[in-house]
Design a protein around this motif. Sequence first.
Motif, short mmCIF file in Angstrom:
data_model
loop_
_atom_site.label_atom_id
_atom_site.label_comp_id
_atom_site.label_asym_id
_atom_site.label_seq_id
_atom_site.Cartn_x
_atom_site.Cartn_y
_atom_site.Cartn_z
N ALA A 190 -49.35 -36.31 54.82
CA ALA A 190 -48.35 -35.30 54.67
C ALA A 190 -49.13 -34.29 54.46
N ASP A 191 -48.71 -33.24 54.19
CA ASP A 191 -49.31 -31.97 53.38
C ASP A 191 -48.64 -31.78 52.19
N ALA A 192 -49.38 -30.58 51.64
CA ALA A 192 -49.30 -30.67 50.41
C ALA A 192 -48.13 -29.63 49.86
N GLY A 193 -47.45 -29.75 49.01
CA GLY A 193 -45.79 -29.21 48.58
C GLY A 193 -44.50 -29.92 49.47
N MET A 194 -45.28 -31.05 50.31
CA MET A 194 -43.94 -31.79 50.78
C MET A 194 -43.49 -32.46 50.77
N ASN A 195 -42.52 -33.62 51.51
CA ASN A 195 -42.92 -34.85 50.18
C ASN A 195 -42.85 -35.98 51.24
N THR A 196 -43.02 -37.15 50.50
CA THR A 196 -43.73 -38.28 51.29
C THR A 196 -42.58 -39.87 51.21
N ALA A 197 -43.49 -40.70 51.45
CA ALA A 197 -42.48 -42.15 50.94
C ALA A 197 -43.83 -43.27 51.15
N ILE A 210 -36.92 -34.95 80.52
CA ILE A 210 -35.72 -35.65 80.09
C ILE A 210 -35.77 -35.14 78.82
N VAL A 211 -35.00 -34.86 77.53
CA VAL A 211 -34.75 -34.74 76.63
C VAL A 211 -34.15 -34.70 75.41
N LEU A 212 -34.94 -34.95 74.13
CA LEU A 212 -34.83 -36.07 73.26
C LEU A 212 -34.38 -34.68 72.10
N VAL A 213 -33.06 -34.98 71.44
CA VAL A 213 -32.59 -34.02 70.56
C VAL A 213 -32.23 -34.88 69.35
N TYR A 214 -32.90 -34.32 68.25
CA TYR A 214 -33.68 -34.16 66.56
C TYR A 214 -32.66 -33.02 65.78
N PHE A 215 -31.75 -34.19 64.71
CA PHE A 215 -31.11 -32.64 63.68
C PHE A 215 -31.58 -33.16 62.69
N GLY A 216 -32.91 -32.71 62.04
CA GLY A 216 -33.42 -33.20 60.54
C GLY A 216 -33.87 -32.02 60.07
N TYR A 217 -34.83 -32.75 58.93
CA TYR A 217 -35.90 -31.95 58.03
C TYR A 217 -36.84 -32.15 57.73
N THR A 218 -37.76 -31.09 57.52
CA THR A 218 -39.31 -31.22 57.47
C THR A 218 -39.80 -31.63 55.67
N TYR A 219 -38.59 -32.05 55.07
CA TYR A 219 -38.99 -32.12 53.34
C TYR A 219 -38.16 -33.61 53.47
N CYS A 220 -37.50 -34.19 54.03
CA CYS A 220 -36.85 -35.37 54.28
C CYS A 220 -38.42 -36.60 53.86
N PRO A 221 -38.51 -37.42 53.32
CA PRO A 221 -39.46 -38.18 53.36
C PRO A 221 -39.17 -39.89 53.98
N ASP A 222 -38.77 -40.02 54.16
CA ASP A 222 -37.98 -40.89 54.85
C ASP A 222 -37.56 -41.31 56.37
N ILE A 223 -36.53 -41.24 56.64
CA ILE A 223 -36.10 -41.27 57.57
C ILE A 223 -36.50 -40.71 59.37
N GLY A 232 -34.74 -47.74 54.39
CA GLY A 232 -34.21 -48.95 52.71
C GLY A 232 -35.02 -48.07 51.40
N LEU A 233 -35.27 -48.98 50.67
CA LEU A 233 -36.18 -49.07 49.66
C LEU A 233 -37.03 -47.93 50.11
N HIS A 234 -37.37 -47.39 49.06
CA HIS A 234 -39.22 -46.60 48.95
C HIS A 234 -39.42 -46.08 47.89
N ILE A 235 -40.51 -45.91 48.10
CA ILE A 235 -41.06 -44.90 46.56
C ILE A 235 -41.17 -43.46 47.36
N MET A 236 -40.34 -42.57 46.59
CA MET A 236 -40.62 -41.13 47.18
C MET A 236 -41.18 -40.27 46.00
N PHE A 237 -42.03 -39.66 46.76
CA PHE A 237 -43.39 -38.41 46.29
C PHE A 237 -41.93 -36.77 46.66
N ILE A 238 -42.02 -36.38 45.72
CA ILE A 238 -41.50 -34.98 45.57
C ILE A 238 -42.03 -33.96 45.66
N GLU A 239 -42.97 -33.05 46.28
CA GLU A 239 -43.67 -31.94 45.66
C GLU A 239 -45.53 -32.57 46.20
#
Lengths: 141, 201
Positions: free
Chosen positions: A35-42, B63-76, A102-109
């Motif tokens: 992921a890029d700097a400033g973003m979140n990841t897991a 064919i189109v796939l549509v997803y609603f999400g956000y870039t700061y989402c760490p997991d899903i 499910g369970l994950h380690i979240m890195f914020i910013e």
Amino acid sequence: MMKPRFLSLLLLTLLAACASGSGNLLIHNAWIRPADAGMNTAAYFVIESTGEEDRLLSVESRLAESTEIHRSYVDEAGVMRMQEQAFVIIPADGSISFEPGGLHIMFIELNRDLVLDEQIQLQLHFEKQGEITIDVPVEIP
Amino acid sequence: MKNRCQYLLVLFISLTTALLASCSTDPRALHGSPYDPPRPAPELSLQNVSGDEFELSRYDGDIVLVYFGYTYCPDICPTTLADVKLIFEELGEAGDDLHLIMVTVDPERDTEEVLRTYLDRFHPNFIGLRDEGETLEDVMAAYAVFAQKEPSEDPARYLVSHTARLFLIDQSGMLRTNYPFGTPREEILSDIELLLAEETR
């Protein structure tokens, strides 16, 4: 033909070679998403115990402004939610998986870019086993 | 008499073939939660990352796939997008007729630039859409999508709970099914291949 006992020993040796651990805890299959700097990841991994029950209390890293233990789950309305976990129980002689959704380690910013194929280090703090440092590759499995 | 029988046989085969060709796949053959019957996909009247009005009808025939999400989402969200990226790769050239559209449910932080940079990490052909207020709410309601900003000690570091489904739209602009998070990638791929085969039938 190899005997089952020899095969088991070989598998355990291979697993140990790619895993980190201390005492009766073994941590393997670790990875963190780029992921890029400033973003979140897991980050994700599997913790195996060959002894008594323990608790993962926290995870430390220099990667991000905040590093937390979270669990994603789907509520009764089908909405994906996340909940911070104060600790995670590692069952005696059992294992627990941290995995997408499910369970994950979240890195914020993140403080910096996380680039594919680099390695980062995480310090895991357990109630009984204390601190265990693991190497985690940046990858998309 | 023999000629008449041959004529009727040829006519029967032709009619049967034409009838089969006009039939689309049984909705129940698709994975996820199929729409039975399929329904027209609601328009995505939002802006793309260049600030231009987006029109779903531009992708008729694809064919189109549509997803609603956000870039700061760490997991899903990154897990879902990484899966779709693999589907594009597995389809090879056939993937040219497939598009992924991500509508951000966090327009506050997901500026056009943030959204474009994020999607490029997965696939340069992924399309980002962004809008705010009622415009976004109307589109979310049309797709029965829910999103809620979660309270946070630091107002800049909030999480967003949201519906995490992938919507599949066929070449005629019809909503065919949607997939909950965790649907095996192979099932989505197989449905897309089914739609591609439907088109060539």
